[in-house]
Motif scaffolding. Structure first.
Motif, short mmCIF file in Angstrom:
data_model
loop_
_atom_site.label_atom_id
_atom_site.label_comp_id
_atom_site.label_asym_id
_atom_site.label_seq_id
_atom_site.Cartn_x
_atom_site.Cartn_y
_atom_site.Cartn_z
N VAL A 4 0.83 -1.21 0.00
CA VAL A 4 0.00 0.00 0.00
C VAL A 4 0.87 1.26 0.00
N GLY A 5 1.87 1.26 0.87
CA GLY A 5 2.77 2.41 0.94
C GLY A 5 3.56 2.59 -0.33
N ILE A 6 4.03 1.49 -0.90
CA ILE A 6 4.79 1.55 -2.15
C ILE A 6 3.91 2.10 -3.27
N TYR A 7 2.65 1.67 -3.28
CA TYR A 7 1.72 2.17 -4.30
C TYR A 7 1.53 3.67 -4.16
N ASP A 8 1.40 4.15 -2.91
CA ASP A 8 1.20 5.57 -2.67
C ASP A 8 2.40 6.38 -3.15
N VAL A 9 3.62 5.90 -2.83
CA VAL A 9 4.82 6.61 -3.28
C VAL A 9 4.93 6.55 -4.80
N THR A 10 4.59 5.40 -5.38
CA THR A 10 4.64 5.26 -6.84
C THR A 10 3.71 6.28 -7.49
N ASP A 11 2.53 6.49 -6.89
CA ASP A 11 1.59 7.48 -7.42
C ASP A 11 2.22 8.86 -7.46
N GLN A 12 2.94 9.21 -6.39
CA GLN A 12 3.60 10.53 -6.35
C GLN A 12 4.75 10.61 -7.35
N VAL A 13 5.51 9.52 -7.46
CA VAL A 13 6.68 9.52 -8.34
C VAL A 13 6.26 9.58 -9.81
N VAL A 14 5.21 8.84 -10.17
CA VAL A 14 4.74 8.81 -11.56
C VAL A 14 4.40 10.22 -12.03
N GLN A 15 3.86 11.03 -11.15
CA GLN A 15 3.47 12.39 -11.54
C GLN A 15 4.66 13.29 -11.81
N THR A 16 5.86 12.89 -11.38
CA THR A 16 7.05 13.72 -11.61
C THR A 16 7.80 13.34 -12.87
N GLY A 17 7.36 12.28 -13.56
CA GLY A 17 7.98 11.95 -14.84
C GLY A 17 8.66 10.60 -14.89
N LEU A 18 9.03 10.20 -16.11
CA LEU A 18 9.60 8.88 -16.36
C LEU A 18 10.95 8.70 -15.67
N HIS A 19 11.77 9.74 -15.66
CA HIS A 19 13.11 9.63 -15.06
C HIS A 19 13.02 9.19 -13.61
N ASN A 20 12.19 9.89 -12.83
CA ASN A 20 12.07 9.57 -11.41
C ASN A 20 11.40 8.21 -11.19
N PHE A 21 10.46 7.86 -12.08
CA PHE A 21 9.82 6.54 -11.96
C PHE A 21 10.84 5.43 -12.15
N LEU A 22 11.73 5.57 -13.13
CA LEU A 22 12.75 4.55 -13.35
C LEU A 22 13.76 4.51 -12.20
N MET A 23 14.08 5.69 -11.65
CA MET A 23 14.96 5.72 -10.48
C MET A 23 14.32 4.98 -9.31
N TRP A 24 13.03 5.20 -9.11
CA TRP A 24 12.28 4.54 -8.03
C TRP A 24 12.26 3.03 -8.26
N THR A 25 12.08 2.60 -9.50
CA THR A 25 12.07 1.18 -9.83
C THR A 25 13.42 0.54 -9.52
N ALA A 26 14.51 1.25 -9.87
CA ALA A 26 15.86 0.73 -9.60
C ALA A 26 16.10 0.60 -8.10
N MET A 27 15.65 1.59 -7.33
CA MET A 27 15.83 1.55 -5.87
C MET A 27 15.03 0.40 -5.26
N LEU A 28 13.80 0.19 -5.73
CA LEU A 28 13.00 -0.93 -5.21
C LEU A 28 13.62 -2.27 -5.59
N SER A 29 14.23 -2.34 -6.77
CA SER A 29 14.87 -3.58 -7.19
C SER A 29 16.03 -3.92 -6.26
N ILE A 30 16.83 -2.92 -5.92
CA ILE A 30 17.94 -3.13 -4.97
C ILE A 30 17.39 -3.53 -3.61
#
Length: 419
Positions: free
Chosen positions: A329-355
């Motif tokens: 739930v929390g990850i979804y909420d942060v993802t919602d905020q990150v998606v609104q800032t653009g593709l670059h930040n979304f991919l950064m967020w994806t890389a951080m979650l992968s680690i």
């Protein structure tokens, strides 16, 4: 809708890459990978290829690779069982019909006297119509059980997880987390190629309008080489002095078009979490370089890993509260905020979650890859494996505790969102 699509894509990618690592090493070491699953619960889509059933399941709570021998076999034949046997052109058993034998009129019905599908690959028994003679049948290595008209390939011992060496089993378990780290490196490299990598020097990339830097006359491309009497060679040195000097006058020397310019700037005071710091309103320049993108991919992954491990250590030692943890739930909420800032930040967020996923799975807790690696390490030291039943019980209780933790974390996420 964009957030839902992004979350499903991100979640699916992280789980797919992790489980793909387990799958590839299982196949490379000769293990029989029965199923590659994304999600849990009822199947929504499935197909079979090269011995493995690939499924997408209803509940997006993870995934798994089911390797023969990791769990008790679903079908176990014993003396006295009646089974139907179907044969290949060489006279070997190709299919073992466990039930619904009437649907297989060509099968020979046998009462089992002895069976070994691990080593000898044979079935001995009496034909129901002529029970006087004991018959022996050779079984193909890739024969199938047929139960409820569903085929399941048998697994000779050398295709099972337990038959492999300590190194091979450890590699198969480690491959999942490793792929998460590799995915992060690849994403950081892609970002470097597409957007550039942070400059190693204190070069201004963008000046915010109406900021102290704009009022002082800073321009994009300026290279800060000195602040007061201190030489500046890195962006970190520049930002450290600025942050430590709110509302203080700073004399900066910049290099612009081969010439040196002296600029006077007063960092604006900002406060966050009861800490006051200076800010001038500039961003670091990015430069495009394939080689730097490659090295930056590795260094970014390394630095992010260190940061996550530091926070994990603080959580274990009580310096951080469990309330800081986030679940789906929390990850979804942060993802919602990150998606609104653009593709670059979304991919950064994806890389951080992968680690993060890679690190969490390497923690030596029961039911996680790290817990199973711990048991393999103990086996390597003591020279023999721990009783599978005892290990299974440990993993069972560990999984139950992890589910309890997930419930607590999810409840905390919901409270942060709605309360």
């Amino acid at each position: 809708m964009n957030t839902i699509i992004a979350f499903i894509f991100m979640f699916g990618l992280l789980v797919f890459v992790h489980e793909f690592g387990h799958l590839i090493l299982a196949k490379r070491t000769g293990m029989l990978a029965r199923e590659f699953a994304i999600g849990f619960g009822p199947k929504i889509f499935s197909f079979t290829k090269n011995e493995t059933l690939y499924t997408i399941r209803l509940l997006p709570l993870g995934g798994y690779v089911r390797v023969a021998g990791e769990d008790p076999e679903i079908i176990e034949l014993k003396p006295g069982h009646h089974v139907g046997l179907e044969f290949d052109e060489n006279g070997k058993v190709a299919k073992i019909i466990v039930n619904n034998k009437s649907k297989h009129p060509n099968a020979r019905i046998i009462e089992i006297e002895k069976v070994d599908l691990n080593h000898e690959l044979m079935i001995e028994g009496y034909e129901i119509d002529e029970p006087s003679e004991l018959l022996r049948f050779e079984v193909k290595r890739d024969a199938f059980f047929v139960m409820d008209e569903t085929e399941t390939q048998i697994a000779p011992y050398d295709r099972q997880f337990a038959s492999k060496s300590v190194g091979q089993r450890a590699a198969q378990l480690f491959a999942g987390p490793f792929m998460n780290f590799l995915l992060a490196i690849v994403i950081f490299i892609i970002l470097g190629v597409a957007y550039g990598v942070p400059s190693e020097q204190a070069i201004i990339g963008e000046v915010v309008d109406d900021s102290p830097a704009a009022e002082a006359g800073f321009q994009s491309g300026d290279k800060v080489i000195q602040i007061d009497d201190q030489a500046i060679t890195t962006w970190e040195e520049f930002t450290t002095i600025v942050r430590e000097s709110p509302e203080e006058e700073l004399q900066m020397t910049v290099e612009r078009d081969g010439q040196q310019e002296n600029l006077l700037v007063i960092p604006q005071a900002e406060t966050a979490e009861n800490i006051t710091f200076g800010q001038v309103g500039v961003q670091l320049a990015f430069e495009k370089s394939l080689w730097k993108s490659l090295t930056n991919g590795v260094s970014q992954t390394y630095e992010t890993t260190k940061l996550i491990l530091t926070n994990l250590f603080m959580l274990v030692t009580g310096q951080l509260s469990i309330e800081m943890l986030s679940g789906p739930v929390g990850i979804y909420d942060v993802t919602d905020q990150v998606v609104q800032t653009g593709l670059h930040n979304f991919l950064m967020w994806t890389a951080m979650l992968s680690i993060n996923l890679g690190i969490i799975n390497l923690i030596p807790l029961p039911a996680l890859d790290g817990g199973r690696l711990l048991f393999i390490g103990i086996e390597a030291v003591r020279g023999k494996p721990i009783d599978p039943q005892k290990e299974g019980m440990v993993h069972f209780f560990g999984f139950a505790l992890l589910m309890l933790l997930m419930i607590i974390v999810t409840w905390n996420d919901i409270q942060r969102l709605f309360l």
